[in-house]
Design an enzyme around this catalytic site. Structure first.
Site, PDB file in Angstrom:
ATOM      1  N   GLY A 153       0.847  -1.202   0.000  1.00 17.13           N
ATOM      2  CA  GLY A 153       0.000   0.000   0.000  1.00 17.13           C
ATOM      3  C   GLY A 153       0.872   1.237   0.000  1.00 17.13           C
ATOM      4  N   ARG A 154       0.312   2.312   0.578  1.00 17.74           N
ATOM      5  CA  ARG A 154       1.053   3.589   0.609  1.00 17.74           C
ATOM      6  C   ARG A 154       2.398   3.423   1.302  1.00 17.74           C
ATOM      7  NH1 ARG A 154      -4.345   6.189   2.370  1.00 17.74           N
ATOM      8  NH2 ARG A 154      -3.911   4.842   4.102  1.00 17.74           N
ATOM      9  N   ILE A 155       2.407   2.701   2.442  1.00 18.52           N
ATOM     10  CA  ILE A 155       3.670   2.547   3.172  1.00 18.52           C
ATOM     11  C   ILE A 155       4.537   1.479   2.509  1.00 18.52           C
ATOM     12  CG2 ILE A 155       4.761   2.057   5.394  1.00 18.52           C
ATOM     13  CD1 ILE A 155       2.227   2.989   6.787  1.00 18.52           C
ATOM     14  N   ILE A 237       6.666  -4.171  10.801  1.00 18.21           N
ATOM     15  CA  ILE A 237       6.395  -2.779  11.186  1.00 18.21           C
ATOM     16  C   ILE A 237       4.896  -2.503  11.014  1.00 18.21           C
ATOM     17  CG2 ILE A 237       8.678  -1.783  10.810  1.00 18.21           C
ATOM     18  CD1 ILE A 237       7.730  -1.005   7.952  1.00 18.21           C
ATOM     19  N   ALA A 238       4.083  -3.581  11.070  1.00 20.83           N
ATOM     20  CA  ALA A 238       2.659  -3.429  10.777  1.00 20.83           C
ATOM     21  C   ALA A 238       1.856  -3.238  12.065  1.00 20.83           C
ATOM     22  CB  ALA A 238       2.180  -4.622   9.980  1.00 20.83           C
ATOM     23  N   ARG A 239       1.423  -4.324  12.659  1.00 26.12           N
ATOM     24  CA  ARG A 239       0.634  -4.275  13.888  1.00 26.12           C
ATOM     25  C   ARG A 239       0.804  -5.590  14.628  1.00 26.12           C
ATOM     26  NH1 ARG A 239       0.052   0.200  14.216  1.00 26.12           N
ATOM     27  NH2 ARG A 239      -1.786   1.503  14.424  1.00 26.12           N
ATOM     28  N   GLU A 268       0.963  -5.694  22.982  1.00 28.41           N
ATOM     29  CA  GLU A 268       1.927  -4.678  23.443  1.00 28.41           C
ATOM     30  C   GLU A 268       1.235  -3.630  24.333  1.00 28.41           C
ATOM     31  OE1 GLU A 268       2.959  -3.365  19.340  1.00 28.41           O
ATOM     32  OE2 GLU A 268       2.208  -1.404  19.951  1.00 28.41           O
ATOM     33  N   HIS A 286       7.607  -0.153  19.457  1.00 31.25           N
ATOM     34  CA  HIS A 286       6.653   0.559  18.583  1.00 31.25           C
ATOM     35  C   HIS A 286       7.053   2.039  18.397  1.00 31.25           C
ATOM     36  CE1 HIS A 286       2.245   0.529  17.010  1.00 31.25           C
ATOM     37  NE2 HIS A 286       3.000   1.367  16.321  1.00 31.25           N
ATOM     38  N   ILE A 287       8.239   2.224  17.815  1.00 29.70           N
ATOM     39  CA  ILE A 287       8.741   3.591  17.602  1.00 29.70           C
ATOM     40  C   ILE A 287       8.897   3.907  16.114  1.00 29.70           C
ATOM     41  CG2 ILE A 287       9.885   3.790  19.839  1.00 29.70           C
ATOM     42  CD1 ILE A 287      12.556   3.119  18.383  1.00 29.70           C
TER      43      ILE A 287
HETATM   44  C1  8YV Z   1       1.664   5.364  15.834  1.00 28.91           C
HETATM   45  C2  8YV Z   1       1.444   3.586  14.030  1.00 28.91           C
HETATM   46  O1  8YV Z   1       2.655   6.154  16.379  1.00 28.91           O
HETATM   47  O2  8YV Z   1       0.418   5.231  12.709  1.00 28.91           O
HETATM   48  C3  8YV Z   1       0.387   4.082  13.120  1.00 28.91           C
HETATM   49  O3  8YV Z   1      -0.498   3.290  12.751  1.00 28.91           O
HETATM   50  O4  8YV Z   1       1.610   2.427  14.148  1.00 28.91           O
HETATM   51  C4  8YV Z   1       2.324   4.510  14.786  1.00 28.91           C
HETATM   52  O5  8YV Z   1       2.980   5.288  13.873  1.00 28.91           O
HETATM   53  C5  8YV Z   1       1.047   4.548  16.934  1.00 28.91           C
HETATM   54  O6  8YV Z   1       0.093   3.690  16.426  1.00 28.91           O
HETATM   55  C6  8YV Z   1       0.415   5.423  18.021  1.00 28.91           C
HETATM   56  O7  8YV Z   1      -0.781   5.951  17.579  1.00 28.91           O
END
Ligand code: 8YV
Length: 333
Positions: A153-155, A237-239, A268, A286-287
């Site tokens: 996708g976009r990312i 780097i997703a969820r 988390e 999650h940074i």
């Molecule tokens: C956020 C992220 O900082 O934008 C997202 O979906 O995963 C992170 O960049 C985090 O979710 C806090 O809202």
């Protein structure tokens, strides 16, 4: 004046900006547990700015005047969108402003994990470094390897763009309900669409960049990890929840894959502590979007969305990033 909640600490100047338009309940203390969050909403808030707080049917029921919740994140799996739609509450998010920052960080994990940077630094810090050895912390190359993007996708397109400079072959797979990106994007990225199984079999380094949905739960689990090369890297780097973290711990211990770089975790910040027993992973809290410029852009966009959705400011009534635009203009139910 309409009332809003800022659910967790954000840049103080953004809070001041919001105060020009709203009566702001700014929780600039600690994170709010759900019950306390709900209590803040019983105070007739018209809007809220969140960053991951769960907003579900029961929270919405406690907030009969609430019309918009603006998430300072691109991902919005903390919103129960069926409940939002049923109540005619608008959700907004902050897409695009974090694409490159997120890709940079994913790239950093994807370099750090196979080159064993964190693992070897721990060894050095522990005072264990006595001699040079030809096979100490041997890893695998990024340059010239095959990158697999799950979620183009976009990312996802941003790491694919970086791959060119590393002379990498790019293969990708999309998730539930999505297939290929436009042919011109494929051509520009020199990216080949493959099945998930093919991708996992062929890839040297896989990066996960897909949103969390029920369908995407455990997109990578025991079966998928078993398809990967023993030299492969997994970058998430997703969820949390996209990867079955327990299965990953097992696969890493069994050397089914070589290494992983993870910024997101199931449950988390209470992540699976078994991950700490695996030396060959890079773990960050999650940074992924945490640069000054990007977090500012996210906060500004979240504020823009809230101000506009509540009918204030220069874009009154036209928030830039509505998730469920169909509810705009409908009475709260
Ligand atoms: C956020 C992220 O900082 O934008 C997202 O979906 O995963 C992170 O960049 C985090 O979710 C806090 O809202």
């Amino acid at each position: 004046m309409q009332k809003i909640l800022v659910a967790r600490p954000i840049f103080p100047d953004v809070v001041e900006w919001l105060k020009q338009y709203f009566d702001v309940d700014a929780n600039q203390g600690d994170l709010l547990p759900t019950e306390e969050l709900t209590r803040h909403f019983t105070d007739n808030k018209d809007g809220a700015l969140t960053a991951g707080e769960p907003i579900n049917a029961s929270v919405l029921a406690a907030a009969p005047r609430l019309r918009v919740v603006s998430n300072m994140a691109v991902g919005y799996n903390n919103f129960d969108m069926a409940a939002f739609n049923a109540a005619n509450v608008l959700g907004t998010n902050t897409p695009d402003v974090l694409n490159e920052t997120t890709a940079d960080f994913g790239w950093a994990l994807m370099m750090a994990a196979p080159r064993r940077i964190a693992e070897s630094e721990h060894y050095l810090r522990a005072g264990l470094w006595q001699k040079w050895s030809y096979d100490a912390f041997i890893g695998s190359d990024l340059y010239g390897s095959t990158l697999g993007v799950i979620g183009m996708g976009r990312i996802g397109q941003a790491p694919a763009r970086r791959a060119k400079g590393f002379n990498m072959q790019v293969i990708y797979h999309n998730y539930h309900n999505r297939t290929r990106v436009l042919p011109e994007i494929e051509a520009k990225l020199n990216a080949e669409y493959v099945s998930k199984q093919d991708l996992l079999r062929r890839v040297d380094h896989v990066v996960l960049v897909l949103p969390y949905t029920q369908e995407n739960h455990h997109t990578i689990g025991t079966v998928e990890l078993a398809l990967m090369k023993p030299t492969a890297t997994l970058t998430d780097i997703a969820r949390g929840g996209i990867v079955d973290d327990a299965a990953l711990v097992e696969a890493l211990h069994a050397k089914q894959i070589a290494t992983a770089g993870l910024d997101v975790f199931e449950g988390e910040p209470n992540f699976n502590r078994d991950l700490l027993t695996v030396p060959n992973v890079v773990l960050t809290p999650h940074i992924v979007s945490a640069t000054e410029a990007t977090r500012r852009a996210m906060a500004n966009l979240a504020a823009d969305n809230l101000i506009a959705a509540l009918g204030e400011g220069p874009r009154a009534g036209r928030p830039p990033n509505p998730i469920n635009p169909d509810v705009i203009g409908k009475a709260r139910s």
